[in-house]
Design a protein around this motif. Structure first.
Motif, PDB file in Angstrom:
ATOM      1  N   GLU A   1       0.943  -1.196  -0.158  1.00  0.00           N
ATOM      2  CA  GLU A   1      -0.106   0.287  -0.009  1.00  0.00           C
ATOM      3  C   GLU A   1       0.772   1.211  -0.050  1.00  0.00           C
ATOM      4  N   ASN A   2       0.438   2.310  -0.634  1.00  0.00           N
ATOM      5  CA  ASN A   2       1.005   3.551  -0.532  1.00  0.00           C
ATOM      6  C   ASN A   2       2.638   3.503  -1.126  1.00  0.00           C
TER       7      ASN A   2
ATOM      8  N   GLY B   1       3.438 -13.343  23.212  1.00  0.00           N
ATOM      9  CA  GLY B   1       3.664 -13.437  21.746  1.00  0.00           C
ATOM     10  C   GLY B   1       4.609 -12.487  21.127  1.00  0.00           C
ATOM     11  N   LEU B   2       4.584 -12.465  19.597  1.00  0.00           N
ATOM     12  CA  LEU B   2       5.368 -11.626  19.031  1.00  0.00           C
ATOM     13  C   LEU B   2       4.671 -11.158  17.883  1.00  0.00           C
ATOM     14  N   ARG B   3       4.688  -9.800  17.771  1.00  0.00           N
ATOM     15  CA  ARG B   3       4.423  -9.039  16.410  1.00  0.00           C
ATOM     16  C   ARG B   3       5.439  -8.018  15.868  1.00  0.00           C
ATOM     17  N   LEU B   4       5.655  -8.170  14.759  1.00  0.00           N
ATOM     18  CA  LEU B   4       6.625  -7.349  14.087  1.00  0.00           C
ATOM     19  C   LEU B   4       6.258  -7.058  12.597  1.00  0.00           C
ATOM     20  N   SER B   5       6.617  -6.072  11.814  1.00  0.00           N
ATOM     21  CA  SER B   5       6.788  -5.728  10.624  1.00  0.00           C
ATOM     22  C   SER B   5       7.995  -5.256   9.943  1.00  0.00           C
ATOM     23  N   ILE B   6       8.134  -6.051   8.892  1.00  0.00           N
ATOM     24  CA  ILE B   6       9.197  -5.675   7.894  1.00  0.00           C
ATOM     25  C   ILE B   6       8.710  -4.838   6.596  1.00  0.00           C
ATOM     26  N   LYS B   7       9.213  -3.579   6.582  1.00  0.00           N
ATOM     27  CA  LYS B   7       8.797  -2.459   5.703  1.00  0.00           C
ATOM     28  C   LYS B   7      10.020  -2.337   4.582  1.00  0.00           C
ATOM     29  N   LEU B   8       9.278  -1.849   3.504  1.00  0.00           N
ATOM     30  CA  LEU B   8      10.597  -1.734   2.222  1.00  0.00           C
ATOM     31  C   LEU B   8       9.655  -0.817   1.414  1.00  0.00           C
ATOM     32  N   ASN B   9      10.221   0.309   1.235  1.00  0.00           N
ATOM     33  CA  ASN B   9       9.923   1.489   0.217  1.00  0.00           C
ATOM     34  C   ASN B   9       9.982   1.241  -1.170  1.00  0.00           C
ATOM     35  N   GLU B  10       9.095   1.414  -2.121  1.00  0.00           N
ATOM     36  CA  GLU B  10       9.220   1.260  -3.665  1.00  0.00           C
ATOM     37  C   GLU B  10      10.640   2.147  -3.814  1.00  0.00           C
ATOM     38  N   LYS B  11      11.325   1.970  -5.096  1.00  0.00           N
ATOM     39  CA  LYS B  11      12.279   2.732  -5.495  1.00  0.00           C
ATOM     40  C   LYS B  11      11.717   3.403  -6.748  1.00  0.00           C
TER      41      LYS B  11
END
Length: 563
Positions: free
Chosen positions: A506-507, A553-563
């Motif tokens: 998204e976005n 528990g565990l909650r994580l996020s791996i984020k990568l922006n478009e180039k």
């Protein structure tokens, strides 16, 4: 609230219908034979305030006038229908009907002038109700052209003053009111109405001006004339004046207004009075007034909607009946040859459609068979190619290790392990190259599903092919390894029974969200469980790791922006 339009409209209706009867009464004996019973019956229901029946018979009267080619009669019916709609709160419908009515009158014919006056005045009233003040003044000015009666002109001048007040042009409104008041004097029946509106505009222009004396005088004169409508307006203005000055006085006049509005059966003023009482009352009284307000408002809305729907339904049924008559007439005029021609065309279309359908199905079948054959050939070629590579890499590697063990008696264990590890690496590379033939999302799903078992259920959301399309191969491989490390870490340490992996694009941001219900992280988690390796890989591809603090528990996020 604008009180005067209501009173002027009452006068307007009386003028209109009295005009109708006066004109009709002047007909000669021959014209009387052409009486319209529907048109006359409409006024019987008008006297009972049954607007839907009034509208119904006016519409039927209009249709009878149309059949007689009596355009003046059609115009009269439409004007009365428009007034009925405005009186029931259907302002849009009223304007539409009035505009239609104007097409049936002749401005040069003096016999039509009284109805033209009424029609343009109705357009002005309805436009003012809709806050379309520019059009309202334009219609009132037009109405002046079709009357010479002093009372009609007084009414129109007063209506224009009301529009000016609504436009906050209080000085211009006051000037008109003052001129009208001076022209009629205090004994005229319209004096209280004009005095009320003059005083109100004066107060709106100058907040220090006190209109109470004039309001009370207008109320006294209205009582002498038995004019409850004007008294209702006086109570409304008094309550409004005292609203922020003396709450007791405001409540007093609001209650009188409420009582009188109930007597007049005018729910709009009941709602205005209740609004004031709700604002100024406390506790149980305010709740009681609010409940009454809600009930009356719902009833008023339902009544207006019912009237609008009923008017629309009557018009619809009338038009439908005319359309059906036209259709029946045309059907009688159709001869057998036209019907036969139509059947020929239909059969031709059916045959053409059947030929096209058959041709398309044959082409589709052959194309499908061709695609299947090509896919099978390609798959066979891939299998043979892969088998050759397996033979060259794995079989030859195993043979080499066997030869080494057979020919070298004292070969160190470490050397054998090195050879086996090398062969393992080659086998893995071979497997990797083969996996490239798969869609990348299928590789990811295969990886994740390999960790799914009876003890740990894994749910995958959003791992579609288009999620990975915008990423280059090197980034995808790094993310693949990060997911593998994340799942290995989960299996070793988390004790989770449920894992959710969600892939979101998204976005211009790629986001891989991981959630499990395991034991969570310890304080030194960054040095354990493979997170250090993951952070290193993420840094290489300019991605970030966000970990949410949780008690379990565990909650994580791996984020990568478009180039």
């Amino acid at each position: 609230m604008e009180k005067l339009p209501k009173f002027i409209f009452c006068l307007f209706v009386l003028l209109l219908f009295s005009c109708s009867k006066d004109i009709d009464s002047q007909k000669n004996p021959l014209q009387k034979k052409q009486a319209n019973p529907y048109y006359e019956k409409a006024f019987v229901f008008l006297d009972k305030n049954e607007y839907d029946s009034t509208f119904y018979y006016l519409d039927k009267g209009k249709e009878l006038f149309l059949r007689r080619n009596d355009s003046f009669g059609v115009g009269k019916s439409l004007v009365n229908m428009a007034i009925t709609q405005e009186n029931a709160g259907d302002n849009f419908g009223s304007i539409e009907t009035s505009l239609l009515a104007s097409k049936f009158f002749k401005e040069k014919d003096t016999a039509h002038h009284s109805f033209l006056f009424c029609n343009y005045n109705n357009l002005g009233v309805a436009s003012n109700n809709l806050k379309n003040y520019k059009d309202s003044k334009r219609f009132y000015d037009k109405a002046f052209l079709f009357t010479k009666d002093p009372m009609d002109k007084l009414m129109l001048s007063n209506n224009i003053a009301i529009v000016l007040h609504n436009e906050k042009k209080y000085g211009k409104a006051i000037a008109i009111y003052k001129k009208l008041i001076d022209s009629i004097g205090p004994k005229n029946e319209f004096y209280p109405k004009l005095l009320l509106n003059f005083s109100r505009s004066k107060w709106y222009e100058d907040s220090k001006y006190n209109p109470v004396k004039n309001y009370l005088l207008a109320e006294k004169l209205s009582s002498a004339q038995n004019d409850d409508w004007n008294k209702d307006a006086a109570y409304a203005y008094l309550s409004s004046y005292y609203l922020n000055k003396n709450s007791d006085s405001s409540i007093f006049y609001a209650k009188k207004m409420l009582f009188l509005a109930k007597k007049l059966k005018y729910p709009v003023d009941e709602l205005e009075a209740l609004q004031t009482l709700i604002k100024l009352s406390d506790g149980a009284n305010a709740q009681k007034y609010f409940d009454t307000y809600s009930r009356i408002q719902d009833s008023l809305i339902n009544s207006q909607n019912k009237a609008k729907n009923q008017f629309a339904l009557i018009r619809f049924e009338s038009e439908k009946a005319k359309s059906e008559n036209v259709i029946l007439q045309k059907e009688k005029e159709i001869n057998q040859s036209a019907i036969t021609r139509q059947k020929i065309i239909i059969w031709a279309l059916v045959i053409i459609a059947a030929i096209v359908t058959f041709s398309v199905s044959i082409w589709t079948k052959k194309r499908k068979e061709k695609l299947i054959l090509e896919a099978n050939n390609k798959l066979q070629y891939q299998r043979l190619n892969f088998s050759k590579k397996v033979h060259d890499v794995v079989a030859n590697g195993i043979y080499e290790v066997m030869s080494t063990i057979e020919n070298q008696k004292d070969i160190p264990t470490e050397k054998i392990l090195d050879k086996l590890e090398l062969m393992y690496e080659k086998s893995r590379d071979l497997s990797y190259n083969n996996n490239l033939q798969q869609e990348f999302n299928e590789r990811v799903s295969g990886l994740i599903n390999s960790f799914d078992n009876d003890k740990t259920k894994i749910i995958i959301i959003g791992n579609e092919a288009d999620f990975w399309d915008g990423l280059n191969q090197s980034i995808k491989e790094e993310l693949f390894q990060i997911i593998r490390e994340l799942l290995v870490n989960m299996k070793k340490h988390s004790r989770a029974s449920q894992v959710i992996l969600r892939f979101v694009h998204e976005n211009n941001t790629y986001d891989i969200k991981y959630t499990d219900n395991g034991i969570g992280l310890t304080e030194d988690f960054s040095e354990k469980n493979g997170f250090a390796g993951m952070r290193s890989r993420l840094k290489e591809i300019n991605a970030i790791l966000e970990i949410e603090e949780r008690t379990s528990g565990l909650r994580l996020s791996i984020k990568l922006n478009e180039k």
